[in-house]
Design a protein around this motif. Structure first.
Motif, PDB file in Angstrom:
ATOM      1  N   ALA A 212       0.801  -1.219   0.000  1.00 44.35           N
ATOM      2  CA  ALA A 212       0.000   0.000   0.000  1.00 44.35           C
ATOM      3  C   ALA A 212       0.840   1.279   0.000  1.00 44.35           C
ATOM      4  CB  ALA A 212      -0.969  -0.026   1.176  1.00 44.35           C
ATOM      5  N   PRO A 213       1.964   1.359   0.754  1.00 40.95           N
ATOM      6  CA  PRO A 213       2.692   2.633   0.794  1.00 40.95           C
ATOM      7  C   PRO A 213       3.269   3.091  -0.542  1.00 40.95           C
ATOM      8  CG  PRO A 213       3.340   1.249   2.651  1.00 40.95           C
ATOM      9  CD  PRO A 213       2.488   0.402   1.747  1.00 40.95           C
ATOM     10  N   THR A 214       3.494   2.169  -1.475  1.00 36.90           N
ATOM     11  CA  THR A 214       4.098   2.585  -2.745  1.00 36.90           C
ATOM     12  C   THR A 214       3.078   2.654  -3.886  1.00 36.90           C
ATOM     13  OG1 THR A 214       4.884   0.305  -3.018  1.00 36.90           O
ATOM     14  CG2 THR A 214       6.495   1.922  -2.278  1.00 36.90           C
ATOM     15  N   SER A 215       1.789   2.641  -3.562  1.00 33.61           N
ATOM     16  CA  SER A 215       0.779   2.845  -4.600  1.00 33.61           C
ATOM     17  C   SER A 215      -0.191   3.937  -4.175  1.00 33.61           C
ATOM     18  CB  SER A 215      -0.004   1.556  -4.884  1.00 33.61           C
ATOM     19  OG  SER A 215       0.756   0.640  -5.631  1.00 33.61           O
ATOM     20  N   SER A 216      -0.490   4.837  -5.111  1.00 37.01           N
ATOM     21  CA  SER A 216      -1.487   5.875  -4.870  1.00 37.01           C
ATOM     22  C   SER A 216      -2.883   5.254  -4.908  1.00 37.01           C
ATOM     23  CB  SER A 216      -1.382   6.945  -5.960  1.00 37.01           C
ATOM     24  OG  SER A 216      -1.719   6.348  -7.216  1.00 37.01           O
ATOM     25  N   ASP A 217      -3.863   6.007  -4.429  1.00 37.31           N
ATOM     26  CA  ASP A 217      -5.257   5.554  -4.554  1.00 37.31           C
ATOM     27  C   ASP A 217      -5.615   5.285  -6.000  1.00 37.31           C
ATOM     28  OD1 ASP A 217      -6.912   5.322  -2.112  1.00 37.31           O
ATOM     29  OD2 ASP A 217      -6.140   7.331  -1.694  1.00 37.31           O
ATOM     30  N   ALA A 218      -5.116   6.154  -6.888  1.00 42.71           N
ATOM     31  CA  ALA A 218      -5.443   5.986  -8.315  1.00 42.71           C
ATOM     32  C   ALA A 218      -4.884   4.664  -8.834  1.00 42.71           C
ATOM     33  CB  ALA A 218      -4.871   7.159  -9.111  1.00 42.71           C
ATOM     34  N   GLN A 219      -3.670   4.333  -8.407  1.00 43.25           N
ATOM     35  CA  GLN A 219      -3.081   3.075  -8.882  1.00 43.25           C
ATOM     36  C   GLN A 219      -3.807   1.863  -8.278  1.00 43.25           C
ATOM     37  OE1 GLN A 219       1.200   1.801  -8.082  1.00 43.25           O
ATOM     38  NE2 GLN A 219       1.203   1.998 -10.328  1.00 43.25           N
ATOM     39  N   LEU A 220      -4.164   1.951  -7.006  1.00 45.17           N
ATOM     40  CA  LEU A 220      -4.886   0.843  -6.375  1.00 45.17           C
ATOM     41  C   LEU A 220      -6.242   0.629  -7.042  1.00 45.17           C
ATOM     42  CD1 LEU A 220      -3.999   1.652  -2.652  1.00 45.17           C
ATOM     43  CD2 LEU A 220      -3.204  -0.334  -3.964  1.00 45.17           C
ATOM     44  N   GLU A 221      -6.884   1.736  -7.380  1.00 49.40           N
ATOM     45  CA  GLU A 221      -8.192   1.623  -8.025  1.00 49.40           C
ATOM     46  C   GLU A 221      -8.049   0.972  -9.405  1.00 49.40           C
ATOM     47  OE1 GLU A 221     -10.251   5.292  -9.195  1.00 49.40           O
ATOM     48  OE2 GLU A 221     -11.107   3.787 -10.568  1.00 49.40           O
ATOM     49  N   MET A 222      -7.007   1.380 -10.126  1.00 46.84           N
ATOM     50  CA  MET A 222      -6.727   0.774 -11.434  1.00 46.84           C
ATOM     51  C   MET A 222      -6.439  -0.717 -11.282  1.00 46.84           C
ATOM     52  SD  MET A 222      -3.986  -0.465 -13.264  1.00 46.84           S
ATOM     53  CE  MET A 222      -2.507   0.302 -12.614  1.00 46.84           C
ATOM     54  N   ARG A 257     -10.146   1.439   7.479  1.00 43.75           N
ATOM     55  CA  ARG A 257     -10.320   0.787   8.786  1.00 43.75           C
ATOM     56  C   ARG A 257      -9.025   0.148   9.248  1.00 43.75           C
ATOM     57  NH1 ARG A 257     -10.659  -4.105  10.097  1.00 43.75           N
ATOM     58  NH2 ARG A 257     -10.924  -4.880   7.978  1.00 43.75           N
ATOM     59  N   SER A 258      -8.243  -0.366   8.310  1.00 47.38           N
ATOM     60  CA  SER A 258      -6.990  -1.052   8.628  1.00 47.38           C
ATOM     61  C   SER A 258      -6.154  -1.133   7.351  1.00 47.38           C
ATOM     62  CB  SER A 258      -7.266  -2.473   9.130  1.00 47.38           C
ATOM     63  OG  SER A 258      -7.749  -3.263   8.042  1.00 47.38           O
ATOM     64  N   TYR A 259      -4.931  -1.638   7.512  1.00 47.26           N
ATOM     65  CA  TYR A 259      -4.058  -1.867   6.351  1.00 47.26           C
ATOM     66  C   TYR A 259      -4.767  -2.787   5.350  1.00 47.26           C
ATOM     67  CZ  TYR A 259       0.618  -2.957   4.240  1.00 47.26           C
ATOM     68  OH  TYR A 259       1.701  -3.117   3.429  1.00 47.26           O
ATOM     69  N   LEU A 260      -5.307  -3.903   5.862  1.00 51.68           N
ATOM     70  CA  LEU A 260      -6.000  -4.833   4.965  1.00 51.68           C
ATOM     71  C   LEU A 260      -7.144  -4.147   4.234  1.00 51.68           C
ATOM     72  CD1 LEU A 260      -6.142  -7.952   4.179  1.00 51.68           C
ATOM     73  CD2 LEU A 260      -8.113  -8.003   5.723  1.00 51.68           C
ATOM     74  N   ASP A 261      -7.829  -3.260   4.941  1.00 52.45           N
ATOM     75  CA  ASP A 261      -8.990  -2.584   4.367  1.00 52.45           C
ATOM     76  C   ASP A 261      -8.607  -1.713   3.165  1.00 52.45           C
ATOM     77  OD1 ASP A 261     -11.811  -1.825   4.415  1.00 52.45           O
ATOM     78  OD2 ASP A 261     -11.073   0.138   5.094  1.00 52.45           O
ATOM     79  N   VAL A 262      -7.365  -1.212   3.151  1.00 52.44           N
ATOM     80  CA  VAL A 262      -6.924  -0.427   1.979  1.00 52.44           C
ATOM     81  C   VAL A 262      -7.088  -1.283   0.718  1.00 52.44           C
ATOM     82  CG1 VAL A 262      -4.934   0.658   0.841  1.00 52.44           C
ATOM     83  CG2 VAL A 262      -5.280   0.941   3.323  1.00 52.44           C
ATOM     84  N   TYR A 263      -6.722  -2.550   0.824  1.00 52.51           N
ATOM     85  CA  TYR A 263      -6.860  -3.435  -0.331  1.00 52.51           C
ATOM     86  C   TYR A 263      -8.324  -3.784  -0.600  1.00 52.51           C
ATOM     87  CZ  TYR A 263      -1.795  -4.030   0.323  1.00 52.51           C
ATOM     88  OH  TYR A 263      -0.450  -3.802   0.457  1.00 52.51           O
ATOM     89  N   GLU A 264      -9.059  -4.055   0.464  1.00 50.45           N
ATOM     90  CA  GLU A 264     -10.447  -4.480   0.245  1.00 50.45           C
ATOM     91  C   GLU A 264     -11.271  -3.364  -0.404  1.00 50.45           C
ATOM     92  OE1 GLU A 264     -12.708  -6.119   3.551  1.00 50.45           O
ATOM     93  OE2 GLU A 264     -14.132  -6.964   2.103  1.00 50.45           O
ATOM     94  N   ARG A 265     -11.066  -2.133   0.045  1.00 56.00           N
ATOM     95  CA  ARG A 265     -11.880  -1.045  -0.508  1.00 56.00           C
ATOM     96  C   ARG A 265     -11.548  -0.745  -1.970  1.00 56.00           C
ATOM     97  NH1 ARG A 265     -11.268   4.284   2.698  1.00 56.00           N
ATOM     98  NH2 ARG A 265     -12.088   2.984   4.365  1.00 56.00           N
ATOM     99  N   HIS A 266     -10.399  -1.262  -2.434  1.00 48.98           N
ATOM    100  CA  HIS A 266     -10.068  -1.099  -3.850  1.00 48.98           C
ATOM    101  C   HIS A 266     -10.353  -2.364  -4.663  1.00 48.98           C
ATOM    102  CE1 HIS A 266      -7.746   2.366  -2.204  1.00 48.98           C
ATOM    103  NE2 HIS A 266      -8.208   2.918  -3.310  1.00 48.98           N
ATOM    104  N   GLY A 267     -11.100  -3.300  -4.067  1.00 44.65           N
ATOM    105  CA  GLY A 267     -11.521  -4.495  -4.814  1.00 44.65           C
ATOM    106  C   GLY A 267     -10.405  -5.501  -5.037  1.00 44.65           C
ATOM    107  N   LEU A 268      -9.431  -5.528  -4.117  1.00 44.42           N
ATOM    108  CA  LEU A 268      -8.259  -6.377  -4.343  1.00 44.42           C
ATOM    109  C   LEU A 268      -8.283  -7.690  -3.553  1.00 44.42           C
ATOM    110  CD1 LEU A 268      -5.574  -3.530  -4.463  1.00 44.42           C
ATOM    111  CD2 LEU A 268      -6.521  -4.817  -6.377  1.00 44.42           C
ATOM    112  N   LEU A 269      -9.352  -7.922  -2.788  1.00 43.26           N
ATOM    113  CA  LEU A 269      -9.395  -9.172  -2.016  1.00 43.26           C
ATOM    114  C   LEU A 269     -10.394 -10.147  -2.615  1.00 43.26           C
ATOM    115  CD1 LEU A 269      -9.262  -7.998   1.707  1.00 43.26           C
ATOM    116  CD2 LEU A 269      -7.381  -8.429   0.108  1.00 43.26           C
TER     117      LEU A 269
END
Ligand code: GUN
Ligand code: ZN
Length: 448
Positions: A212-222, A257-269
């Protein structure tokens, strides 16, 4: 046995005589005594036709078969390393730093070299041949941010007929300029790599967000969009490895909510998501992992080496989560899954759980294949599975030989093999029935 590395066998149809060991189900925790899920077939013939396992039997299959008699040695499905960084062979065993310093001081400068196609191709070949020499036949691999490094690892795996999951690493912030992409370039490059490699032979693409620290929201969304648009694709990343890293993620994503949630909210789980570490998870995080089907690649060697912490395997499974085992080289200190299993035993012991040999081995074979959705192809000696096989010595050297001779039951024997063994125990490695590695034994010749 003087053949050099990856000299192909004359054919991919043959019969091997050895002690066969694999799993038909998860043995669970606390199972050292019973053999639930354990399939041990001592002194059997395994029959391989055109690179596929077609049978196992006590009787000699007869003169119609090219027969290799390895009685007294152990045959397992090749190990599956579910999280490993190919370019980090260059910096394995680098001194003195926790995760974030280790990345900046040792890892990022090393990865920058992989922009060079020659470095990338040489490194990929060296890495895959090293996996075979350590008893591993499948892996989920991080190359670098450079598309050429992903091309190199896919091309090298294809040439070897290997089941491999990989993808170009994405990182569009908080990294050296030589290792940065953008949301746009990462999308374009990943899409091109998917078109070139995903689903080709035994290769599959993983959308590969470094962390997560090396990706922007835009990149995570992509990344989430790309994953949703690519049937069969995996997602690989890191999560909750180190306390400083977690504090950094909290400051970068204050509404999560948490580190994991950064991924979940971007549809990565999802069930094809493989997240390394998962040391510092809350109960809510574990529940989300279970709900989404995402798995944790437990990397005990890496976690001990960097001083990251102890991943509670039992708690994660009790919550319904799934776990496989991984070296995480180069923070992990060896490509040997045997050594990794021994480290997993140590880590779980510190948490109060005595990991059985069966549970540990399952997590590097059938259990790992399950987390990747590949259990019909790899991780077992089932009829119909691809013949990704490794032949092992039960013992190397007089101390291990003595210990093996003293073992009074199968669990004791296999557990001592795990704890004392390493890549020196590997005799031969086959990938889809092709002999890819045969140990040199000259070094043992002078032994009394
Ligand atoms: N987190 C982000 N990148 C890495 C890496 O290369 N290794 C480990 N162990 N953790 C990471
Ligand atoms: Zn890693």
């Amino acid at each position: 046995m003087n053949q050099s590395a990856h000299q192909p066998a004359p054919s991919t149809t043959f019969a091997l005589r050895a002690d066969l060991l694999d799993f038909t189900a998860d043995p669970g925790f606390d199972a050292s005594g019973d053999l639930k899920g354990v399939r041990f077939r001592p002194d059997h013939w395994l029959l391989v036709r055109d690179g596929v396992i077609v049978g196992a039997q006590v009787d000699d299959p007869g003169d119609d078969w090219e027969r290799h008699d390895h009685r007294g040695q152990l045959l397992l499905p090749g190990f599956i390393d579910t999280h490993v960084h190919s370019p980090q062979l260059d910096i394995i065993g680098s001194y003195g730093a926790g995760l974030l310093d280790w990345l900046n001081t040792h890892t990022f400068p090393a990865e920058a070299r992989y922009a060079d196609p020659e470095v990338a191709h040489e490194g990929a070949a060296r890495f895959l041949d090293a996996l075979y020499a350590h008893g591993t036949t499948s892996a989920a691999v991080f190359p670098t941010v450079h598309p050429v490094s992903a091309d190199a690892i896919f091309a090298a795996a294809e040439a070897r007929g290997m089941r491999l999951v990989a993808g170009k690493v994405m990182m569009d912030r908080n990294a050296p300029a030589a290792l940065m992409d953008t949301a746009l370039s990462a999308e374009r490059d990943s899409q091109a790599l998917i078109e070139r490699w995903h689903g080709r032979g035994r290769l599959a693409y993983a959308v590969t967000v470094r962390f997560a620290p090396t990706s922007s929201d835009a990149q995570l969304e992509m990344a989430g969009r790309l994953l949703a648009a690519t049937p069969g694709a995996y997602l690989q990343t890191h999560v909750a490895e180190n306390k400083k890293e977690i504090a950094w993620v909290e400051s970068l994503f204050p509404s999560a909510r948490s580190y994991l949630d950064v991924y979940e909210r971007h549809g990565l789980l999802g069930p094809r998501s493989v997240l390394a570490h998962g040391i510092w998870l809350s109960d809510a995080d574990r529940a989300r992992l279970a709900h989404t089907g995402a798995s944790i690649a437990h990397s005990p060697s890496s976690n001990l080496f960097l001083g990251s912490g102890l991943m509670d395997w039992r708690a994660l499974e009790a919550a319904g989560g799934r776990v496989s085992l991984a070296t995480d080289v180069g923070a992990g200190t060896s490509l040997s899954m045997l050594k990794t299993l021994a480290d997993a035993y140590r880590v779980q012991a510190l948490l109060g759980t005595r990991l059985s040999a069966w549970k540990a081995l399952h997590g590097a074979t059938r259990g790992a294949a399950d987390t990747l959705g590949l259990a019909s192809e790899v991780g077992t000696l089932d009829v119909g599975a691809t013949a990704d096989l490794v032949l092992w010595r039960w013992a190397v050297g007089p101390v291990a030989e003595h210990r093996q001779a003293r073992a009074s039951d199968l669990h004791e024997k296999v557990f001592a093999w795990i704890i004392q063994g390493d890549e020196r125990n590997v005799v031969s490695t086959w990938v889809a029935g092709r002999l890819m590695y045969e140990a040199r034994t000259e070094w043992m010749a002078d032994r009394p």
